[in-house]
Design an enzyme around this catalytic site. Structure first.
Site, mmCIF file in Angstrom:
data_model
loop_
_atom_site.group_PDB
_atom_site.id
_atom_site.type_symbol
_atom_site.label_atom_id
_atom_site.label_comp_id
_atom_site.label_asym_id
_atom_site.label_seq_id
_atom_site.Cartn_x
_atom_site.Cartn_y
_atom_site.Cartn_z
ATOM 1 N N ASP A 3 0.853 -1.190 0.000
ATOM 2 C CA ASP A 3 0.000 0.000 0.000
ATOM 3 C C ASP A 3 0.887 1.237 0.000
ATOM 4 O O ASP A 3 2.120 1.140 -0.013
ATOM 5 C CB ASP A 3 -0.970 0.012 1.191
ATOM 6 C CG ASP A 3 -2.327 0.577 0.794
ATOM 7 O OD1 ASP A 3 -2.374 1.752 0.378
ATOM 8 O OD2 ASP A 3 -3.327 -0.150 0.883
ATOM 9 N N HIS A 58 -2.813 2.915 -4.863
ATOM 10 C CA HIS A 58 -2.214 2.478 -3.590
ATOM 11 C C HIS A 58 -0.786 1.976 -3.803
ATOM 12 O O HIS A 58 -0.374 0.981 -3.220
ATOM 13 C CB HIS A 58 -3.085 1.406 -2.932
ATOM 14 C CG HIS A 58 -4.371 1.931 -2.379
ATOM 15 N ND1 HIS A 58 -4.463 2.572 -1.178
ATOM 16 C CD2 HIS A 58 -5.629 1.914 -2.890
ATOM 17 C CE1 HIS A 58 -5.728 2.934 -0.949
ATOM 18 N NE2 HIS A 58 -6.447 2.549 -1.988
ATOM 19 N N GLU A 63 -10.068 2.608 -5.420
ATOM 20 C CA GLU A 63 -9.748 4.007 -5.090
ATOM 21 C C GLU A 63 -8.648 4.605 -5.968
ATOM 22 O O GLU A 63 -7.832 5.404 -5.503
ATOM 23 C CB GLU A 63 -9.366 4.109 -3.605
ATOM 24 C CG GLU A 63 -10.496 3.681 -2.683
ATOM 25 C CD GLU A 63 -10.125 3.723 -1.206
ATOM 26 O OE1 GLU A 63 -10.970 4.116 -0.398
ATOM 27 O OE2 GLU A 63 -8.978 3.339 -0.870
#
Length: 572
Positions: free
Chosen positions: A198, A268, A332
């Protein structure tokens, strides 16, 4: 076996209450997840120093699982078992791989399964029917080492029964990860979703790209709570060597658990970009993120070097993880909530614009989603060519998703429903029902600081994965998973507190037939579970018993709570 010998669990409980004499072990059937078919009868079978037989037809892994049960029994009871047939473990090839049968009579007990998982689950059911000391390492010779007479036939509702672990935000050691797996084993979960990468840390050794761990595994401090401009100034990080990851894979496999690794892409990825800035749209410089939230910077879809990078990373990953599924993230990519006002890199990157033109992607609000589809499809084709399948977060449904992908529905249940209707397999992990980083109590001044939300035990238990599905699409729901993100969770004590007993509720969603769930019965069974967890040395929440927070302060009265909530509105 005739139907007369099989009872639903509510009938079994009624039978237990009707026995003329109480069972020697009053906690005899506090088993979580509760077996689907149980018949209890009078009498008990003594297992202290019992004679045990293991069918030589069992494979080595199944024999080892039984031997772990025998070792735990000997340690806790203080008496060695013998060789004999009073308690026998027998191969029955006619049973499904995760199915098991237990028959306990006063003079003998018999366990049948066809494969490792069935024997693991049978042993865990036996352990939960015995004193909780069997989960510990100290002798309790007088604890009452007997099993109630019973006939059990059991198998899970869902094939995929997952729990997620996030070492990217806060790093968990190999021993801490094994403890997590031990708890999963006790409650019959069979998939560990390991979130290895991440923005805040890359945790997987990749020999082709050593800077991923030399640089990407370390951040220069961590934000303090939600004060976004702050930094505690403490260098933080860590990573797993390939040998350590293989150790975790083997440890999990011995317990019937498959480890599914996640390399989140194309978003990410700031930790990777810090190590190899040429993979981003701007070329950097980038820094491993010290705060939480969603970064704007992602891999550059217009740069074919990202596919060389990803393929080499996944080649090494597949040598470590034999799982059928590989999780490629996909979430995302275009949120960027932590950098408001800054354009998404793909909207202004010349290389990405050229790639969209090459692919015939028309300009518009969906353009970057179609470009993400291209990245997802290329990685899916690569992994498929290696005999693997992909799982992605539900954002991968936006645009055109290639057939064969599996969708993990996290933004509510809608993604899973949509996926099933389109013919894609799905795993349900809706945030409002399955995110264990949410607060367990409304009394946040007593809880350890967290991300927000409110997810009490009873709400977890009440989740029904088929709600909202069109008839005939249920077959596409592979199972259910809970996620435990660790932005605000930095210690094992806190991690376990957030996990338990909510994972126990999750296990019944995953295992029990919908009509066999009963919260009152489950709640009563928790008293034995708490003793088990104490014996294991694992922490847990007692919010369901009116004790709030890590230090278990008494909960407020309803009047006091109402006043507190009025004065402290929930911060989501």
């Amino acid at each position: 076996m005739t139907m007369k010998r099989i009872f639903p669990i509510f009938a079994a409980v009624a039978l237990l209450a009707a026995c003329s004499q109480p069972l020697p072990n009053p906690e005899a059937f506090s088993v979580i997840p509760c077996p689907n078919e149980v018949s209890l009868s009078e009498g008990a079978f003594n297992v202290k120093g019992v004679a045990i037989a293991i069918d030589p037809a069992l494979d080595e892994a199944s024999q080892a699982a039984v031997r772990r049960f025998v070792s735990a029994l000997e340690t806790a009871s203080g008496v060695k078992t013998k060789s004999g047939k009073a308690l026998s473990f027998v191969l029955n090839a006619n049973l499904a791989p995760e199915q098991y049968v237990i028959d306990i009579q006063p003079k003998a007990a018999h366990v049948e399964a066809s494969a490792l998982n069935g024997f693991v689950y049978a042993c865990e059911t036996l352990k939960q029917m015995l004193p909780a000391a069997i989960y510990g390492s100290t002798v309790q010779a007088d604890a009452g080492w007997v099993l109630p007479c019973a006939h059990i036939e059991d198998q899970p509702r869902f094939a995929y029964r997952g729990m997620h672990m996030d070492p990217s935000r806060h790093f968990w050691t190999i021993e801490e990860t094994k403890r997590y797996l031990d708890v999963m084993t006790a409650y019959k979960l069979n998939r560990l979703h390991w979130h290895l990468t991440d923005d805040q840390g890359w945790r997987m050794e990749v020999k082709a790209y050593p800077r991923l761990t030399e640089v990407g595994a370390w951040r220069n401090g961590t934000v303090i709570k939600k004060d976004w401009g702050s930094n505690d100034g403490i260098r933080y990080g860590g990573f797993y060597t390939q040998e350590q990851m293989k150790e975790i894979v083997a440890y999990a496999a011995e317990r019937g658990i498959t480890v599914i690794p996640e390399v989140d892409l194309p978003g990410h990825m700031v930790a990777a970009l810090a190590a190899y800035p040429g993979l981003g749209c701007t070329g950097g410089p980038y820094e491993v993120w010290t705060r939480w939230g969603v970064a704007k910077d992602i891999l550059c879809a217009g740069n074919d070097e990202i596919f060389t990078f990803l393929e080499k990373v996944f080649d090494e990953l597949m040598d470590i993880f034999p799982s059928e599924y590989i999780h490629i993230g996909g979430d995302e990519c275009f949120n960027g909530d932590a950098e408001p006002g800054r354009p998404d890199p793909w909207d202004v990157c010349p290389k990405c614009a050229a790639k969209m033109k090459e692919l015939g992607i028309k300009k518009g609000p969906m353009a970057k989603h179609y470009l993400q589809n291209y990245v997802t499809a290329r990685m899916q084709d690569f992994l498929n060519s290696k005999g693997r399948k992909i799982i992605g977060w539900d954002e991968i449904l936006e645009g055109n998703l290639a057939p064969g992908a599996t969708v993990m529905s996290w933004r509510g249940v809608e993604g899973g429903i949509k996926a099933a209707e389109k013919g894609f397999d799905a795993i349900m992990t809706p945030s409002g029902l399955c995110y264990f980083d949410y607060y367990q109590s409304q009394e946040r001044d007593k809880e350890p600081f967290g991300i927000g939300g409110h997810l009490p035990l009873e709400k977890v238990y009440g989740y029904e994965p088929f709600d909202g599905l069109k008839p005939g699409t249920e077959k596409h729901i592979l199972g259910v998973q809970a996620n435990l993100w660790t932005e605000y969770i930095a210690t094992p004590e806190h991690l376990e507190y957030m996990l338990l007993p909510r994972m126990c509720a999750l296990s019944e969603i995953q295992w029990c037939a919908a009509d066999k769930k009963d919260y009152a019965r489950f709640d009563a069974s928790l008293d034995h579970t708490f003793k088990m967890l104490d014996a294991m040395g694992v922490n847990y929440s007692l919010d369901c018993r009116g004790l709030v927070g890590l230090d278990r302060q008494p909960a407020r009265t309803p009047h006091q709570l109402k006043k507190y909530l009025e004065e402290n509105p929930r911060n989501w």
